[in-house]
Design a protein around this motif. Structure first.
Motif, PDB file in Angstrom:
ATOM      1  N   PRO A 164       0.672  -1.487  -0.171  1.00 41.62           N
ATOM      2  CA  PRO A 164       0.307   0.111  -0.035  1.00 41.62           C
ATOM      3  C   PRO A 164       0.800   1.066  -0.312  1.00 41.62           C
ATOM      4  CG  PRO A 164      -1.165  -1.950   1.699  1.00 41.62           C
ATOM      5  CD  PRO A 164       0.384  -1.851   1.048  1.00 41.62           C
ATOM      6  N   ILE A 165       2.333   1.377   0.360  1.00 37.19           N
ATOM      7  CA  ILE A 165       3.358   2.038   0.267  1.00 37.19           C
ATOM      8  C   ILE A 165       3.556   2.568  -0.601  1.00 37.19           C
ATOM      9  CG2 ILE A 165       5.125   3.558   1.498  1.00 37.19           C
ATOM     10  CD1 ILE A 165       4.049   1.655   4.087  1.00 37.19           C
ATOM     11  N   ARG A 166       4.522   1.297  -1.214  1.00 43.11           N
ATOM     12  CA  ARG A 166       4.795   1.039  -2.564  1.00 43.11           C
ATOM     13  C   ARG A 166       4.362   0.567  -3.657  1.00 43.11           C
ATOM     14  NH1 ARG A 166      10.321   1.205  -1.838  1.00 43.11           N
ATOM     15  NH2 ARG A 166      10.279   1.921  -4.272  1.00 43.11           N
ATOM     16  N   TYR A 167       3.328   0.773  -3.862  1.00 46.31           N
ATOM     17  CA  TYR A 167       2.445   0.898  -5.213  1.00 46.31           C
ATOM     18  C   TYR A 167       1.818   2.258  -5.118  1.00 46.31           C
ATOM     19  CZ  TYR A 167      -0.286  -1.203  -9.479  1.00 46.31           C
ATOM     20  OH  TYR A 167      -0.732  -1.281  -9.970  1.00 46.31           O
ATOM     21  N   GLN A 168       2.334   3.035  -4.925  1.00 45.36           N
ATOM     22  CA  GLN A 168       1.878   4.380  -4.893  1.00 45.36           C
ATOM     23  C   GLN A 168       2.748   5.361  -4.908  1.00 45.36           C
ATOM     24  OE1 GLN A 168      -1.254   5.789  -4.920  1.00 45.36           O
ATOM     25  NE2 GLN A 168      -2.008   4.426  -2.673  1.00 45.36           N
ATOM     26  N   THR A 169       2.583   7.197  -5.954  1.00 45.72           N
ATOM     27  CA  THR A 169       3.714   7.643  -5.420  1.00 45.72           C
ATOM     28  C   THR A 169       3.783   8.510  -4.604  1.00 45.72           C
ATOM     29  OG1 THR A 169       1.870   9.274  -7.052  1.00 45.72           O
ATOM     30  CG2 THR A 169       3.054   7.886  -8.503  1.00 45.72           C
ATOM     31  N   VAL A 170       4.357   9.114  -4.442  1.00 42.42           N
ATOM     32  CA  VAL A 170       4.871   9.928  -2.637  1.00 42.42           C
ATOM     33  C   VAL A 170       3.801  11.301  -3.265  1.00 42.42           C
ATOM     34  CG1 VAL A 170       6.976   8.919  -2.149  1.00 42.42           C
ATOM     35  CG2 VAL A 170       7.015  11.230  -3.500  1.00 42.42           C
ATOM     36  N   PHE A 171       3.828  11.278  -4.147  1.00 46.34           N
ATOM     37  CA  PHE A 171       2.951  12.780  -4.156  1.00 46.34           C
ATOM     38  C   PHE A 171       1.454  11.955  -4.958  1.00 46.34           C
ATOM     39  CE2 PHE A 171       5.531  11.854  -8.436  1.00 46.34           C
ATOM     40  CZ  PHE A 171       4.525  11.244  -8.784  1.00 46.34           C
ATOM     41  N   ALA A 172       0.466  11.096  -4.756  1.00 47.61           N
ATOM     42  CA  ALA A 172      -0.472  10.790  -4.511  1.00 47.61           C
ATOM     43  C   ALA A 172      -1.838  11.717  -3.697  1.00 47.61           C
ATOM     44  CB  ALA A 172      -1.179   9.038  -4.501  1.00 47.61           C
ATOM     45  N   GLU A 173      -2.377  12.023  -4.663  1.00 52.39           N
ATOM     46  CA  GLU A 173      -4.255  12.677  -3.883  1.00 52.39           C
ATOM     47  C   GLU A 173      -5.038  11.917  -4.031  1.00 52.39           C
ATOM     48  OE1 GLU A 173      -2.987  16.734  -4.789  1.00 52.39           O
ATOM     49  OE2 GLU A 173      -0.525  16.608  -4.194  1.00 52.39           O
ATOM     50  N   LYS A 174      -5.139  11.823  -5.248  1.00 54.29           N
ATOM     51  CA  LYS A 174      -7.192  11.719  -5.696  1.00 54.29           C
ATOM     52  C   LYS A 174      -7.286  10.256  -5.589  1.00 54.29           C
ATOM     53  CE  LYS A 174      -7.431  16.709  -7.644  1.00 54.29           C
ATOM     54  NZ  LYS A 174      -8.645  16.965  -8.736  1.00 54.29           N
ATOM     55  N   THR A 175      -8.250  10.376  -4.708  1.00 54.81           N
ATOM     56  CA  THR A 175      -7.968   8.595  -4.363  1.00 54.81           C
ATOM     57  C   THR A 175      -9.066   8.532  -5.385  1.00 54.81           C
ATOM     58  OG1 THR A 175      -8.019   8.476  -2.366  1.00 54.81           O
ATOM     59  CG2 THR A 175      -9.255   6.814  -3.609  1.00 54.81           C
ATOM     60  N   GLY A 176      -8.877   6.934  -6.620  1.00 58.09           N
ATOM     61  CA  GLY A 176      -9.769   6.852  -7.098  1.00 58.09           C
ATOM     62  C   GLY A 176      -8.883   5.631  -8.650  1.00 58.09           C
ATOM     63  N   ALA A 177      -7.339   5.561  -8.662  1.00 56.94           N
ATOM     64  CA  ALA A 177      -6.829   4.672  -9.433  1.00 56.94           C
ATOM     65  C   ALA A 177      -7.043   2.930  -9.163  1.00 56.94           C
ATOM     66  CB  ALA A 177      -5.525   5.386  -9.675  1.00 56.94           C
ATOM     67  N   VAL A 178      -7.145   2.227  -9.721  1.00 56.56           N
ATOM     68  CA  VAL A 178      -7.274   0.894 -10.045  1.00 56.56           C
ATOM     69  C   VAL A 178      -5.837   0.345 -10.468  1.00 56.56           C
ATOM     70  CG1 VAL A 178      -9.899   0.103  -9.711  1.00 56.56           C
ATOM     71  CG2 VAL A 178      -8.523  -0.215 -11.683  1.00 56.56           C
ATOM     72  N   ALA A 179      -4.597   1.227 -10.766  1.00 52.02           N
ATOM     73  CA  ALA A 179      -3.330   1.011 -11.502  1.00 52.02           C
ATOM     74  C   ALA A 179      -2.773   1.675 -10.731  1.00 52.02           C
ATOM     75  CB  ALA A 179      -3.151   0.653 -12.240  1.00 52.02           C
ATOM     76  N   ALA A 180      -1.849   2.147 -10.425  1.00 53.15           N
ATOM     77  CA  ALA A 180      -0.486   3.194  -9.997  1.00 53.15           C
ATOM     78  C   ALA A 180       0.204   4.004 -11.092  1.00 53.15           C
ATOM     79  CB  ALA A 180       0.789   3.159  -9.351  1.00 53.15           C
ATOM     80  N   PRO A 181      -0.143   5.021 -11.438  1.00 51.23           N
ATOM     81  CA  PRO A 181       0.825   5.846 -12.475  1.00 51.23           C
ATOM     82  C   PRO A 181       2.070   5.246 -12.086  1.00 51.23           C
ATOM     83  CG  PRO A 181       0.323   7.213 -11.432  1.00 51.23           C
ATOM     84  CD  PRO A 181      -0.280   6.203 -10.750  1.00 51.23           C
ATOM     85  N   THR A 182       3.265   4.318 -13.281  1.00 56.05           N
ATOM     86  CA  THR A 182       4.255   3.505 -12.310  1.00 56.05           C
ATOM     87  C   THR A 182       5.588   4.507 -12.336  1.00 56.05           C
ATOM     88  OG1 THR A 182       4.195   1.823 -13.913  1.00 56.05           O
ATOM     89  CG2 THR A 182       3.431   1.773 -12.064  1.00 56.05           C
ATOM     90  N   ALA A 183       5.323   5.267 -13.375  1.00 51.68           N
ATOM     91  CA  ALA A 183       6.472   5.912 -13.563  1.00 51.68           C
ATOM     92  C   ALA A 183       6.761   7.547 -12.510  1.00 51.68           C
ATOM     93  CB  ALA A 183       6.434   6.929 -14.732  1.00 51.68           C
ATOM     94  N   GLY A 184       5.943   7.268 -11.856  1.00 46.83           N
ATOM     95  CA  GLY A 184       6.162   7.860 -10.262  1.00 46.83           C
ATOM     96  C   GLY A 184       6.234   7.363  -9.148  1.00 46.83           C
ATOM     97  N   PHE A 185       6.669   6.039  -9.482  1.00 51.72           N
ATOM     98  CA  PHE A 185       6.383   5.181  -8.665  1.00 51.72           C
ATOM     99  C   PHE A 185       8.853   5.715  -8.084  1.00 51.72           C
ATOM    100  CE2 PHE A 185       5.029   1.381  -8.791  1.00 51.72           C
ATOM    101  CZ  PHE A 185       3.299   1.945  -8.609  1.00 51.72           C
ATOM    102  N   HIS A 186       9.398   6.310  -9.000  1.00 57.88           N
ATOM    103  CA  HIS A 186      10.896   6.886  -8.707  1.00 57.88           C
ATOM    104  C   HIS A 186      11.096   8.042  -7.951  1.00 57.88           C
ATOM    105  CE1 HIS A 186      11.165   3.522 -11.183  1.00 57.88           C
ATOM    106  NE2 HIS A 186      10.129   3.982 -12.442  1.00 57.88           N
ATOM    107  N   PHE A 187       9.984   8.830  -7.965  1.00 55.80           N
ATOM    108  CA  PHE A 187      10.118  10.218  -7.204  1.00 55.80           C
ATOM    109  C   PHE A 187      10.027  10.063  -5.770  1.00 55.80           C
ATOM    110  CE2 PHE A 187       9.371  11.223 -11.690  1.00 55.80           C
ATOM    111  CZ  PHE A 187       9.639  12.257 -11.667  1.00 55.80           C
ATOM    112  N   THR A 188      11.008  10.761  -4.709  1.00 55.66           N
ATOM    113  CA  THR A 188      11.279  11.108  -3.274  1.00 55.66           C
ATOM    114  C   THR A 188      10.439  12.637  -3.614  1.00 55.66           C
ATOM    115  OG1 THR A 188      13.288  10.957  -3.507  1.00 55.66           O
ATOM    116  CG2 THR A 188      12.545   8.810  -3.434  1.00 55.66           C
ATOM    117  N   GLU A 189      10.954  12.324  -2.387  1.00 55.20           N
ATOM    118  CA  GLU A 189      10.638  14.098  -1.465  1.00 55.20           C
ATOM    119  C   GLU A 189      12.023  15.262  -1.610  1.00 55.20           C
ATOM    120  OE1 GLU A 189       8.077  15.323  -1.049  1.00 55.20           O
ATOM    121  OE2 GLU A 189       6.988  13.952  -0.855  1.00 55.20           O
TER     122      GLU A 189
END
Length: 344
Positions: A164-189
């Motif tokens: 639930p933490i890693r299959y999510q981007t650090v900038f995720a805000e709007k709930t409603g996706a059933v799959a992650a926008p995975t290119a965003g996984f690599h970003f950190t604060e």
């Protein structure tokens, strides 16, 4: 164009089953379209690599635990309900995929562990159904009992304190996706902060990733494939910023194919990037003339998928498949939890 033109051979062991320990330590293959060159970097270097006049656009959608395991009231049979799309504001009515589909019909009552009811309202082809949550605040039960909707090529059960933490981007805000926008996984604060320090503007749009993005191409001829529509939102402020940036010669870097589909889909409909809440079923494949996107960060995609077709339209099919073959030789990690490719 034939679908099998977009096939390639991928050893199964290169399909990442877990992400790297640190998000920004993913490998990043850098493709330069003008020079037809390929370099090997680490994503941590991303803020220093991108050109000066670049605006980055992220998809801030948030994945929810869309895979439910319910019980058929009549027989006690276990039924998987994969939520695909919210159909009303109260989140009571959903489009979903049910397995095994043959065990349910219109009117079938399914139950959560606490006895709360979900009623099958309509049944369509390919396991698609409409269901009704017969109680208030369905998201409470969904978040309590649902599982992270990991893709089928990840051959393990979701881990409750990890996915639930890693299959999510650090900038995720709007709930409603059933799959992650995975290119965003690599970003950190830290990466986002370094972009800010360098004066690189970052904007956010929303595409609620659904079945359309990952629906397999089952037809032999590419042009005959039909995309499912997905809901997207662009604020008036972000639309204005993107349009003004483009007008003064700035470049747009899309983080992921979902951002590409949001902005190009919007442009295809309105002739500009506009502040709207709408649907898109845009299907991008070669040859396609991009109107908004100049650069792309994306992960490595499945053979014969609509995503690899989109990337081929952006960078040229031969160049993309040369890069994929090199990624296999260099033992890159593929798909959602894998490494990434930056196309300049």
């Amino acid at each position: 164009m034939r679908t099998d033109e977009f096939d390639y051979n991928l050893p199964q062991e290169l399909i990442a089953q877990k992400p790297r320990d640190q998000r920004d330590k993913s490998r990043m293959m850098v493709l330069n379209r003008k020079e037809k060159s390929i370099e090997h970097k680490i994503f941590y270097e991303f803020p220093e690599i991108i050109p000066d006049n670049t605006m980055i656009v992220l998809n801030n959608t948030k994945v929810f635990p869309a895979r439910l395991y319910l019980t058929k009231r009549e027989t006690g049979a276990k039924i998987e309900v994969f939520l695909l799309k919210q159909l009303d504001k109260e989140a009571k009515r959903w489009k979903c995929m049910i397995k095994p589909s043959k065990r349910v019909k219109k009117g079938t009552v399914l139950e959560f562990e606490n006895g709360k009811k979900v009623i099958v309202e309509e049944k369509f082809d390919e396991g698609i159904h409409y269901v009704f949550f017969d109680f208030d605040n369905p998201f409470e039960e969904i978040f309590k009992y649902g599982k992270t909707p990991l893709p089928p090529y990840i051959k393990r059960e979701p881990q409750k304190d990890f996915d639930p933490i890693r299959y999510q981007t650090v900038f995720a805000e709007k709930t409603g996706a059933v799959a992650a926008p995975t290119a965003g996984f690599h970003f950190t604060e830290s990466v986002l902060k370094r972009l800010e320090e360098r004066g690189i503007p970052v904007r956010k749009v929303t595409l609620y990733v659904g079945l359309g993005t990952f629906k397999p191409v089952t037809v032999d001829i590419v042009e005959k494939h039909k995309m499912d529509s997905e809901h997207f939102e662009i604020s008036k402020e972000v639309a204005r910023d993107i349009n003004e940036w483009k007008k003064k010669g700035g470049k747009i870097l899309a983080v992921g194919t979902t951002v590409v589909r949001t902005l190009e889909g919007c442009f295809a409909k309105y002739g500009e990037v506009r502040g709207v809440s709408d649907e898109t079923d845009i299907f991008i494949y070669p040859p396609y003339e991009f109107k908004v996107i100049d650069y792309l960060l994306t992960n490595f995609h499945l053979p014969k998928s609509t995503l690899i077709m989109l990337v081929s339209a952006f960078a040229g099919k031969d160049f993309v498949f040369n890069a994929y073959n090199e990624a296999v030789r260099e033992r890159y990690r593929f798909y959602s939890y894998g490494d990434c490719m930056l196309i300049l």
